[in-house]
Design an enzyme around this catalytic site. Structure first.
Site, mmCIF file in Angstrom:
data_model
loop_
_atom_site.group_PDB
_atom_site.id
_atom_site.type_symbol
_atom_site.label_atom_id
_atom_site.label_comp_id
_atom_site.label_asym_id
_atom_site.label_seq_id
_atom_site.Cartn_x
_atom_site.Cartn_y
_atom_site.Cartn_z
ATOM 1 N N SER A 272 0.859 -1.173 0.000
ATOM 2 C CA SER A 272 0.000 0.000 0.000
ATOM 3 C C SER A 272 0.899 1.227 0.000
ATOM 4 C CB SER A 272 -0.937 -0.030 1.223
ATOM 5 O OG SER A 272 -1.766 1.102 1.249
ATOM 6 N N TYR B 145 -5.505 8.091 -6.286
ATOM 7 C CA TYR B 145 -4.489 7.202 -5.715
ATOM 8 C C TYR B 145 -4.870 6.849 -4.284
ATOM 9 C CZ TYR B 145 -0.016 5.554 -3.926
ATOM 10 O OH TYR B 145 0.976 4.797 -3.330
ATOM 11 N N LYS C 133 -5.768 3.186 -2.388
ATOM 12 C CA LYS C 133 -5.000 2.700 -1.240
ATOM 13 C C LYS C 133 -5.859 2.580 0.011
ATOM 14 C CE LYS C 133 -1.215 2.029 -3.428
ATOM 15 N NZ LYS C 133 -0.829 0.631 -3.743
#
Length: 275
Positions: free
Chosen positions: A130, A144, A148
């Protein structure tokens, strides 16, 4: 202890360094890439130990087909992924769909494909790469962060689901590192001038190595990840990088403090006691 590792995205960055370290110590590595020429050196140096496979993790049928070819996998490392920079308004629908399919759905489907193998052998370790961006959010990184934060929620739940099968799960949260992720493979949206004078485009400075390099050493980071497989029970999270840990702790402390201010509001929505 020698193991069989399945690692996605070994053409560069953490994936390449991990494959290199593991192969040098006698492990077997099944490494996925989208361009075999990127790992020609490993193929020639380790013809018996390195099994390089073409795979786009957005292709769910290809994931299932690949995993079915192996009857034993000790460790899965979901490493394939990339950064996408730009304000939410600046991103195209295709850019959004692609990063979700790669960073989030691809990792989910890879884990789901490997689980039957690990359950049948009654052992295994899943390592999900991650980022401390799975805990801390910055402007200009919304999609993004979405991938994650999403994969961390999935992985934390997965860890609880599979622990009884002797399968350990670890979420790795690296800080900035000197890899192609930041200085080569990062995707940048079609930027709008309206955001030029805001913090939203601050990432442009970070992506330029002329402004200073990240403090994270990818070789050391990968070594710590490999070492974590020897730890039992598996650590749920592994934060790598002093700045990453400091920023994560600060963010979580601020979040908890904010939650504590909401005690009365939260309680006000309950039925009265006894009803």
């Amino acid at each position: 202890m020698k193991r069989t590792w399945l690692i996605t995205g070994v053409s560069s960055g953490f994936g390449y360094e991990m494959a290199k370290q593991l192969l040098a110590s006698g492990n077997k590595v099944i490494g996925t890439v989208r361009d075999l020429s990127k790992v020609d050196d490993l193929i020639s140096k380790y013809p018996d130990e390195f099994d390089a496979r073409m795979l786009d993790v957005r292709d769910v049928s290809a994931i299932k087909s690949l995993v079915k070819q192996y009857d034993h996998i000790d460790v899965l490392v979901n490493n394939a992924g990339y950064g996408l920079f730009g304000a939410a308004e600046e991103l195209s629908t295709q850019e959004i769909n692609d990063i979700i399919a790669t960073n989030l759905t691809g990792s989910i489907e890879m884990a789901r494909a490997v689980l039957p193998v690990m359950r049948s052998q009654k052992s295994g370790r899943i390592i999900q790469i991650s980022s401390y961006g799975g805990q801390v959010a910055f402007p200009g990184n919304s999609l993004y962060h979405a991938t994650k934060w999403g994969i961390e929620g999935f992985t934390e739940s997965l860890a609880k689901e599979v622990s009884s099968f002797n399968i350990g799960v670890t979420i790795v949260e690296p800080g900035g590192a000197r890899t192609e992720f930041r200085y080569g493979s990062a995707h940048v949206a079609n930027l709008m001038p309206e955001y030029d004078d805001s913090d939203t485009h601050a990432f442009l400075k970070m992506l330029n190595p002329d402004n200073g390099l990240a403090i994270g050493d990818p070789v050391k980071m990968v070594t710590r990840i490999i070492e974590s497989v020897e730890v039992t029970p598996a650590p749920l999270r592994l934060v790598l990088g002093s700045q990453a840990l400091e920023n994560t702790i600060l963010t979580l402390e601020e979040r908890i403090a904010d939650f504590k201010t909401q005690t009365q509001v939260a309680k006000s929505t309950d039925f009265p006691e006894g009803e």
